[in-house]
Design an enzyme around this catalytic site. Structure first.
Site, short mmCIF file in Angstrom:
data_model
loop_
_atom_site.label_atom_id
_atom_site.label_comp_id
_atom_site.label_asym_id
_atom_site.label_seq_id
_atom_site.Cartn_x
_atom_site.Cartn_y
_atom_site.Cartn_z
N ILE A 520 51.75 42.25 28.84
CA ILE A 520 52.27 42.34 27.48
C ILE A 520 51.48 41.47 26.53
O ILE A 520 51.78 41.43 25.34
CB ILE A 520 53.78 41.98 27.41
CG1 ILE A 520 54.04 40.66 28.12
CG2 ILE A 520 54.63 43.09 27.97
CD1 ILE A 520 55.47 40.18 27.97
N ASP A 638 50.47 24.39 17.80
CA ASP A 638 49.93 25.74 17.66
C ASP A 638 51.01 26.67 17.10
O ASP A 638 51.30 27.72 17.68
CB ASP A 638 49.40 26.24 19.01
CG ASP A 638 48.43 27.41 18.84
OD1 ASP A 638 47.98 27.64 17.70
OD2 ASP A 638 48.13 28.08 19.84
#
Ligand SMILES: *[C@@H]1O[C@H](CO)[C@@H](O)[C@H](O)[C@H]1NC(C)=O
Ligand SMILES: *[C@@H]1O[C@H](CO)[C@@H](O)[C@H](O)[C@H]1NC(C)=O
Ligand SMILES: *[C@@H]1O[C@H](CO)[C@@H](O)[C@H](O)[C@H]1NC(C)=O
Ligand SMILES: *[C@@H]1O[C@H](CO)[C@@H](O)[C@H](O)[C@H]1NC(C)=O
Ligand SMILES: *[C@@H]1O[C@H](CO)[C@@H](O)[C@H](O)[C@H]1NC(C)=O
Ligand SMILES: *[C@@H]1O[C@H](CO)[C@@H](O)[C@H](O)[C@H]1NC(C)=O
Length: 835
Positions: A520, A638
């Site tokens: 995915i 991040d």
């Protein structure tokens, strides 16, 4: 044959039958009782035939098609394919070589776990310019049981056959090849693995000597390795002629006194009994040939003419658990019933006295019958002797003894989980065990009560960071697969949460062997797969790129960080796996995927402004918790729209702590490290000074807020240069007070003006040049909640019938508090949220 499940082709002998014809039904019911000459061949439920390392499928001599072993079933990519034109069998012209421990995983159907499997491994160390296959030294395990230990293939073709019955809960069989020392390697030429027919091997076997105890644990728990399979008195039966593609060898080389035995070759019909031996147990060729006493020749010897034994001696390799000896009989010598009575001896011990095949095989001549024996201790080590001789009951002139077939199998290790095995290791007195278990129950109750108390106490102390106290796979904790764990190097991170450890085979199972279709996503750490654990939990499996030093550090950071925190808006770690030098993280699966995909570049339905705000608020809560909620502030480092994931209810959760550092661990306000993060989201101050603070996350989050508002990538090189960087472009318009010029067209006219203005101001603060000017995450959170309130108020008013009112008119925000005036109160509330 099982009357409830006639073999598939039996119906092909009948016309198609949509209306239930009573005559046909009767015929179907009676079918199993009539021996039909051309009954269907056995069709295994699972049938894995692999020619290893080959580029294309090949047909074996018996006509079966062997496919190349696709890397999809292999747990390692570090294997080599070798080939050689020299071997005569096409199955042996290629091989797969494993320099490191590697495993195949075969999904199993329920029929395989109920009836067991036949596994055949083909070996031929053919000459090869780069590898000396004869030097390979390795072990092979199946479902935790060692099949071959420190094995080295002889120079001629070798077939190793095993019968394995995996535990009934198994969904797949892991077949692993392990080099015996680091510089060694393993190889295999071809693999056959297919479901066995019902009752091929059962637990009922007679111990030899008769007085010795029955095998424990029961036979079906062990792997069985075929040592000999003999068609007594008959020819070689090749896989072509056998129902289960077996090879039956002729017996002369094992016969002790050939002149005392003669061949019987039966030409009539073999009558397989109902509920007894089947064609799958042994084919007609085996039951239709035998050896009997050769009384004509015996008169020549010193033996009494009517009474002597025929004896076969089979060399066997040593065995810890003993041998399974299966003897096949079929009375093809008598002219009438009840003529034949004989005795059977194994290793000179009496195995069966006055064997009367007429009675045992259903009062029919030429009816097959087989007996299983477990030879526990081989006194004459290295060989097993089978003898048949006339019984005292038989009339002198009719005295005879026969044998049609012999199979000898080495009883190997237990195929199961060690916890269950231990229980069986104490064959204690029943009373003792009853008392013991009663005591155990009492102790357990006390333990549970104590544990419940402890838990309650823990909950009463919210300041204690609740560690994860459950495992998704409690049954398999500390499973027999520890052999595989053993191989992986010891974990350098000592404070990893061992309760979250998931065995590698479970991960293979969950992801269907890291199936490409289950992938995915991918990132710096590695690929991400969707998977389903055995308990039905959907998970995202992050598989690290193996061997990257940087990756290993991040992997351990992530386990340490994630196992410590639980929050509604942070993606939870379910487990991890370090086996076989894999670095795998298992997270809760987020049904709706990354936020970014819902903003642009995909076919997902457009999110409403309210939905977008709720997502922003959720992520802000998650980040706020990271910054302030733990004893040690965590800087995400991040933050980006692809690291904000949505569950099935569009609840936002912040993901990917791979770059996280425990901020205040160094007792400083910043952490000095190499610059990490994603382009377009990176705090310019952090970039310049390389000093990381939680305000860097605030900056990145500001960029995410813009992405949510404008629904475009943060960097879009296809746009005119002044528009490439979203943060710069949008701030240009925000400063002009015209942010609505750059928002997502699908939101135009759907956002309350005040709500939009507040949102724009919040973003602007987040994107301040210097961290000191940016708000804390908590402030951002409360500003966003205010934005949502403004929007909802406007919507409510619009719905309350005042349709002429445009969204530009907003009621005075009496009940709404601008958080910029009440920040401290808000912060305390948000602390309560995080638990
Ligand atoms: C291959 O290895 C075997 C076993 O170590 C050794 O006996 C043999 O000489 C080797 N052959 C070659 C060609 O090196
Ligand atoms: C094996 O099968 C082949 C072809 O079906 C046949 O010709 C041969 O006689 C069979 N051999 C035995 C031993 O049954
Ligand atoms: C007796 O045994 C010999 C071989 O030992 C064999 O050639 C011969 O056919 C046998 N005789 C009979 C009557 O079976
Ligand atoms: C008689 O027995 C001896 C050994 O006992 C054997 O060598 C010989 O071939 C036998 N003779 C016949 C005719 O079977
Ligand atoms: C057959 O062998 C068994 C075991 O060695 C022995 O007890 C028995 O007496 C033998 N029978 C004959 C007829 O020689
Ligand atoms: C093994 O054989 C020897 C004689 O050969 C005998 O004395 C001993 O009892 C046997 N042991 C077992 C366990 O059968």
């Amino acid at each position: 044959m099982d009357p409830t499940s006639p073999p598939p082709s039996s119906s092909s002998t009948l016309p198609p039958k949509p209306p239930p014809n009573p005559f046909l039904l009767l015929l179907l019911l009676l079918l199993p009782f009539f021996p039909l000459p051309s009954l269907a061949a056995f069709t295994p439920a699972d049938n894995y035939l692999f020619v290893c390392g080959a580029a294309a499928s090949v047909a074996s001599a018996d006509g079966r098609i062997f496919r190349p072993d696709s890397s999809a079933t292999l747990s390692t990519r570090r294997s080599s394919s070798l080939s050689s034109p020299s071997p005569s069998s096409p199955l042996l012209r290629s091989a797969r070589l494993f320099p490191r421990p590697s495993a195949y995983s075969f999904p199993l159907s329920p029929s395989s776990t109920a009836n067991g499997l036949l596994l055949r491994l083909h070996f031929l160390p053919f000459p090869h310019p780069s590898f000396n296959l004869s030097a390979a030294l390795f072990s092979v395990f199946a479902a935790g049981s060692p099949l071959l230990s420190r094995f080295s293939a002889p120079p001629s073709p070798l077939l190793k056959e095993f019968f394995i019955k995996p535990p009934s809960s198994s969904l797949s069989l892991l077949l692993s090849f392990t080099p015996s020392f680091p510089s060694s390697f393993a190889f295999v030429n071809a693999i056959e693995l297919f479901s066995a027919p019902n009752n091929l091997f059962s637990d009922t076997a007679t111990p030899i000597p008769l007085s010795s105890p029955s095998p424990s644990p029961p036979l079906s728990r062990h792997a069985l390795e075929t040592l000999h399979r003999i068609n007594v008195g008959g020819p070689l039966v090749t896989p072509t002629n056998d129902t289960l593609w077996r090879t039956w060898n002729p017996d002369p080389q094992f016969l002790d006194t050939p002149f005392l035995a003669k061949v019987v070759d039966f030409t009539g019909q073999i009558n397989y009994p109902v509920g007894g031996a089947t064609r799958e147990v042994a084919p007609e060729t085996v039951y239709g040939t035998a050896r009997e006493m050769d009384k004509g020749n015996s008169s020549n010897s010193s033996l009494p003419s009517n009474s002597f034994n025929i004896t076969w001696t089979f060399p066997v390799s040593s065995s810890i658990h003993g041998y399974l000896v299966r003897l096949h009989f079929c009375d093809i010598v008598s002219k009438a019933l009840n003529e034949l009575y004989f005795d059977v001896y194994i290793n000179s011990y009496s195995a069966c006295k006055d064997l009367d095949l007429s009675a045992l095989a259903g009062f029919t001549l030429a009816s097959p019958y087989y007996m299983d024996f477990v030879v526990m201790h081989s006194n004459n080590s290295g060989r097993i002797q089978v003898s048949v001789g006339p019984s005292e009951r038989s009339l002198a002139w009719k005295s005879n003894a026969i044998l049609n077939g012999v199979e000898i199998l080495n009883i190997r290790g237990v195929v199961s989980f060690p916890r269950e095995e231990k229980r069986k290791k104490y064959p204690a007195v029943v009373l003792m065990s009853v008392l013991g278990s009663l005591l155990l129950v009492c102790v357990l109750i006390v333990l549970i009560v104590v544990m419940l108390r402890c838990r309650r106490q823990k909950k009463e102390r919210p300041e204690l960071q609740e560690s994860v106290t459950w495992s998704p796979l409690p049954v398999f904790r500390g499973s027999s697969y520890s052999r595989l764990t053993e191989l992986s190097s010891a974990s350098p991170a000592t404070n990893l949460n061992l309760r979250l450890k998931i065995p590698f085979f479970e991960i293979l199972l969950a992801t269907n062997n890291f199936n490409e279709n289950a992938q995915i996503g991918s990132g710096g750490f590695g690929k991400v797969y969707k998977g389903v654990l055995r308990d039905g939990t959907k998970v995202a499996v992050k598989r690290g790129v193996r061997g990257s030093q940087q990756g290993l550090g991040e992997f351990q950071t992530e386990i340490v960080v994630l196992s410590k925190i639980r929050h509604r808006h942070l993606v939870s770690l379910i487990g991890y796996c370090e086996e076989q030098s894999e670095m795998i993280l298992v997270y809760e699966f987020m049904e709706k995927g990354p936020l970014r995909e819902h903003l642009y570049g995909s076919s997902h339905p457009c999110l409403s402004w309210k939905q977008r705000l709720e997502i922003c608020i959720g992520s802000a809560r998650g980040l706020h918790y990271l910054h302030t909620g733990c004893a040690q502030g965590i800087i995400h480092r991040d933050v980006k729209s692809s690291n904000i994931l949505l569950d099935e209810n569009y609840t936002a959760k912040v993901a990917d702590f791979g770059l996280s550092k425990l901020g205040s661990q160094l007792n400083q306000t910043h952490v000095s490290t190499g610059v990490k993060g994603s382009f377009g989201y990176l705090d310019p101050e952090y970039f310049k000074t390389q000093q990381l603070t939680d305000k860097s996350d605030v900056y990145s989050f500001g960029v995410v807020l813009l992405e949510v508002l404008c629904a475009r990538p943060v960097i879009d090189q296809s746009l005119p240069w002044e528009q490439v960087n979203l943060a710069e472009w949008a701030m240009l318009w925000q400063k002009k007070g015209q942010i609505e010029r750059v928002i997502d067209p699908s939101l135009k006219g759907k956002i309350d003006r005040r709500s939009l203005r507040k949102f724009g101001e919040t973003v602007e603060k987040c994107l301040a040049q210097y961290g000191i000017d940016r708000p804390a995450m908590g402030d951002v959170l409360w500003n966003l909640e205010y934005v949502l309130q403004l929007h909802e108020k406007a919507m409510q008013r619009e719905q309350s019938g005042d349709s002429t009112n445009s969204s530009s008119h907003v009621a005075s925000p009496r009940v709404i508090h601008d958080p910029s005036s009440s920040m401290t109160a808000g912060r305390n509330d948000s602390m309560a949220e995080a638990s």
